[in-house]
Design a protein around this motif. Structure first.
Motif, PDB file in Angstrom:
ATOM      1  N   ASN A 102       0.893  -1.081  -0.006  1.00 28.22           N
ATOM      2  CA  ASN A 102      -0.050   0.049  -0.066  1.00 28.22           C
ATOM      3  C   ASN A 102       0.991   1.092   0.240  1.00 28.22           C
ATOM      4  O   ASN A 102       2.036   1.182   0.049  1.00 28.22           O
ATOM      5  CB  ASN A 102      -1.104   0.024   1.172  1.00 28.22           C
ATOM      6  N   LYS A 103       0.225   2.439  -0.138  1.00 23.56           N
ATOM      7  CA  LYS A 103       0.955   3.556  -0.090  1.00 23.56           C
ATOM      8  C   LYS A 103       0.657   4.541   0.968  1.00 23.56           C
ATOM      9  O   LYS A 103       0.652   5.808   0.632  1.00 23.56           O
ATOM     10  CB  LYS A 103       0.572   4.240  -1.658  1.00 23.56           C
TER      11      LYS A 103
ATOM     12  N   ALA B  26       4.315  -3.286   7.485  1.00 22.69           N
ATOM     13  CA  ALA B  26       4.993  -4.115   6.764  1.00 22.69           C
ATOM     14  C   ALA B  26       5.264  -3.922   5.183  1.00 22.69           C
ATOM     15  O   ALA B  26       6.179  -4.001   4.606  1.00 22.69           O
ATOM     16  CB  ALA B  26       5.097  -5.597   7.049  1.00 22.69           C
ATOM     17  N   GLY B  27       3.824  -3.718   4.669  1.00 22.74           N
ATOM     18  CA  GLY B  27       4.052  -3.427   3.377  1.00 22.74           C
ATOM     19  C   GLY B  27       3.789  -2.185   2.432  1.00 22.74           C
ATOM     20  O   GLY B  27       3.837  -2.199   1.364  1.00 22.74           O
ATOM     21  N   SER B  28       3.796  -0.948   3.371  1.00 19.67           N
ATOM     22  CA  SER B  28       3.719   0.169   3.335  1.00 19.67           C
ATOM     23  C   SER B  28       5.262   0.819   2.539  1.00 19.67           C
ATOM     24  O   SER B  28       6.432   0.304   2.881  1.00 19.67           O
ATOM     25  CB  SER B  28       3.010   1.347   3.988  1.00 19.67           C
ATOM     26  N   ILE B  29       4.876   1.814   1.901  1.00 14.97           N
ATOM     27  CA  ILE B  29       6.238   2.601   1.234  1.00 14.97           C
ATOM     28  C   ILE B  29       6.575   3.887   2.065  1.00 14.97           C
ATOM     29  O   ILE B  29       5.831   4.655   2.204  1.00 14.97           O
ATOM     30  CB  ILE B  29       5.856   2.989  -0.366  1.00 14.97           C
ATOM     31  N   LEU B  30       7.587   3.885   2.500  1.00 11.57           N
ATOM     32  CA  LEU B  30       8.369   4.986   3.251  1.00 11.57           C
ATOM     33  C   LEU B  30       8.857   6.237   2.101  1.00 11.57           C
ATOM     34  O   LEU B  30       9.617   5.869   1.547  1.00 11.57           O
ATOM     35  CB  LEU B  30       9.222   4.535   4.206  1.00 11.57           C
ATOM     36  N   LYS B  31       8.227   7.509   2.327  1.00 10.60           N
ATOM     37  CA  LYS B  31       8.302   8.558   1.645  1.00 10.60           C
ATOM     38  C   LYS B  31      10.015   8.839   2.130  1.00 10.60           C
ATOM     39  O   LYS B  31      10.205   9.095   3.462  1.00 10.60           O
ATOM     40  CB  LYS B  31       7.624   9.536   1.730  1.00 10.60           C
ATOM     41  N   PRO B  32      10.722   9.387   1.077  1.00 10.84           N
ATOM     42  CA  PRO B  32      12.242   9.824   1.590  1.00 10.84           C
ATOM     43  C   PRO B  32      12.105  10.941   2.664  1.00 10.84           C
ATOM     44  O   PRO B  32      12.910  10.976   3.523  1.00 10.84           O
ATOM     45  CB  PRO B  32      12.874  10.244   0.291  1.00 10.84           C
ATOM     46  N   SER B  33      10.931  11.726   2.613  1.00 12.86           N
ATOM     47  CA  SER B  33      10.832  12.915   3.362  1.00 12.86           C
ATOM     48  C   SER B  33      10.523  12.681   4.751  1.00 12.86           C
ATOM     49  O   SER B  33      10.781  13.420   5.639  1.00 12.86           O
ATOM     50  CB  SER B  33       9.786  14.021   2.845  1.00 12.86           C
TER      51      SER B  33
ATOM     52  N   LEU C  13       2.548   8.466   7.830  1.00 11.88           N
ATOM     53  CA  LEU C  13       1.550   9.342   8.368  1.00 11.88           C
ATOM     54  C   LEU C  13       0.040   8.808   8.159  1.00 11.88           C
ATOM     55  O   LEU C  13      -0.601   8.827   9.122  1.00 11.88           O
ATOM     56  CB  LEU C  13       1.626  10.885   7.592  1.00 11.88           C
ATOM     57  N   GLY C  14      -0.106   8.152   7.334  1.00 16.50           N
ATOM     58  CA  GLY C  14      -1.291   7.644   7.019  1.00 16.50           C
ATOM     59  C   GLY C  14      -1.453   6.398   7.870  1.00 16.50           C
ATOM     60  O   GLY C  14      -2.744   6.133   8.469  1.00 16.50           O
ATOM     61  N   LEU C  15      -0.517   5.705   8.131  1.00 16.71           N
ATOM     62  CA  LEU C  15      -0.701   4.621   9.095  1.00 16.71           C
ATOM     63  C   LEU C  15      -0.796   5.154  10.706  1.00 16.71           C
ATOM     64  O   LEU C  15      -1.347   4.224  11.101  1.00 16.71           O
ATOM     65  CB  LEU C  15       0.139   3.598   8.883  1.00 16.71           C
ATOM     66  N   SER C  16      -0.180   6.054  10.810  1.00 15.43           N
ATOM     67  CA  SER C  16       0.064   6.534  12.192  1.00 15.43           C
ATOM     68  C   SER C  16      -1.481   7.097  12.548  1.00 15.43           C
ATOM     69  O   SER C  16      -2.231   7.049  13.795  1.00 15.43           O
ATOM     70  CB  SER C  16       0.694   7.982  12.343  1.00 15.43           C
ATOM     71  N   VAL C  17      -2.389   7.714  11.543  1.00 17.33           N
ATOM     72  CA  VAL C  17      -3.515   8.213  11.576  1.00 17.33           C
ATOM     73  C   VAL C  17      -4.617   6.949  12.114  1.00 17.33           C
ATOM     74  O   VAL C  17      -5.398   7.030  12.822  1.00 17.33           O
ATOM     75  CB  VAL C  17      -3.937   9.000  10.649  1.00 17.33           C
ATOM     76  N   LEU C  18      -4.426   5.681  11.253  1.00 22.26           N
ATOM     77  CA  LEU C  18      -5.120   4.589  11.285  1.00 22.26           C
ATOM     78  C   LEU C  18      -4.923   4.141  12.834  1.00 22.26           C
ATOM     79  O   LEU C  18      -5.745   3.673  13.462  1.00 22.26           O
ATOM     80  CB  LEU C  18      -4.703   3.601  10.425  1.00 22.26           C
ATOM     81  N   LEU C  19      -3.719   4.009  13.350  1.00 25.59           N
ATOM     82  CA  LEU C  19      -3.279   3.661  14.478  1.00 25.59           C
ATOM     83  C   LEU C  19      -3.896   4.456  15.638  1.00 25.59           C
ATOM     84  O   LEU C  19      -4.294   3.847  16.533  1.00 25.59           O
ATOM     85  CB  LEU C  19      -1.798   3.440  14.724  1.00 25.59           C
TER      86      LEU C  19
END
Length: 363
Positions: free
Chosen positions: A234-235, A278-285, A239-245
């Motif tokens: 997923n993408k 585990a499957g998400s993409i980490l933005k370089p920023s 930040l997105g996963l932090s919100v979901l958590l």
């Protein structure tokens, strides 16, 4: 490659799941805020982070996933004692540091004098039990916590139990056995939630075995996620996963529904978040903030509570208004994050590096 090189390679740390590390930091900050807020607002239904204690279940699930990832393919090449040494090097320094901070705040709390009640002998015993993670719910003034100097150490006790079981049994358990254990753990967790009306136990003498139920399910569930390769691409990013958590912790607290809501969060939602993380993409920023979040998570978790004890006695003695408490809590959380970073950088990491070098020489 010679035997010495093989043994040295076993001590190397595998590449981390960076977003999962970062989410651990988010959960740790939530725990700190929750521990202050439950003193400031004792009615959890009026507490915006009333489910903050569920962060521990997220930690356990993450731990099961990470331990299986890090050791499934190499634990057979090391002795059980080598594995235990590696886990001790990773976890025990901060257990001791947290115990020392707990002792100092116990002795020098400006709003109470518990030492006058317990004296040298009992205080020394409480400290030693804390250092060696031996449950000792001796202090009624501190709600018979298993570890009176540093309350969150209860989860480290169960973490060690899970790690020992992994080294002795779980690493060679088939996926089918792990599924069965996960199912049994879920049933026990649901029973605990129904019996206790929530999933908050494990920290005190009165709810000791609830902690075993919590670690049983979440640790093996994390293992199952890894071994089943339930990694969802997923993408959403950090930040997105932090919100979901955060949704899990900010869910409204309702006494009549917690025995249903909390098992759903722990049994289904947290393993899903681990799969997504585990499957998400980490933005370089976001690399730096994610790395920092992961690094401070454990130091923050293990060093904040001695100061929460002082906050408790401050509230009991001074009885400050809620408006002032909001300021005190905000400053305290920020200060404790900074303290955790300093302890990590100048104490924890140097100690662990020294112990790792000694272990490398030994093998």
């Amino acid at each position: 490659m010679n035997t010495t090189q093989n043994n040295t390679d076993l001590l190397k740390t595998k590449q981390h799941f960076e977003i999962l590390d970062g989410l651990r930091g988010v959960a740790a900050i939530v725990v700190v805020i929750f521990h202050f807020m439950e003193i400031a607002i004792t009615d959890y239904s009026e507490n915006f982070v009333g489910h903050g204690y569920l962060a521990v279940d997220f930690f356990f699930c993450l731990s099961g996933f990470v331990i299986a990832y890090a050791y499934d393919n190499r634990i057979t090449q090391m002795t059980t004692w080598q594995f235990i040494k590696l886990r001790l090097i990773r976890l025990q320094p901060l257990v001791i540091i947290g115990s020392i901070l707990g002792l100092l705040t116990f002795l020098f709390d400006p709003f109470s004098n518990l030492y006058a009640i317990y004296g040298f002998g009992k205080t020394a015993l409480i400290f030693l039990y804390s250092v060696f993670l031996i449950p000792y719910p001796a202090m009624a003034e501190r709600y018979t916590n298993l570890f009176s100097l540093n309350a969150p150490a209860w989860s480290l006790f169960w973490e060690y139990i899970a790690n020992i079981f992994y080294a002795l049994v779980l690493f060679k358990a088939s996926r089918k056995i792990v599924i069965i254990l996960t199912f049994i753990g879920a049933i026990i967790l649901c029973y605990v939630a129904f019996h206790s009306t929530n999933v908050s136990g494990g920290w005190g003498g009165q709810n000791f075995w609830d902690g075993g139920a919590r670690v049983l399910f979440s640790f093996v569930a994390g293992m199952l996620v890894y071994r089943s390769n339930w990694i969802i691409k997923n993408k959403l990013g950090f930040l997105g996963l932090s919100v979901l958590l955060l949704f899990a912790f900010l869910t409204p607290y309702r006494d009549q529904y917690n025995w249903i809501v909390e098992p759903i969060i722990v049994i289904f939602y947290f393993p899903l978040l681990v799969s997504l993380g585990a499957g998400s993409i980490l933005k370089p920023s976001h690399t730096k903030i994610t790395k920092l979040s992961g690094e401070i998570s454990y130091p923050l978790y293990m060093t904040h509570y001695p100061f929460v004890w002082i906050f408790l006695t401050y509230v009991l003695v001074v009885k400050p208004p809620l408006s002032l408490l909001a300021i005190v809590i905000s400053i305290s959380v920020i200060s404790l994050i900074i303290l955790a970073y300093l302890i990590m950088k100048f104490i924890d990491i140097p100690i662990r590096e020294y112990l790792k070098s000694k272990l490398r020489k030994a093998v």
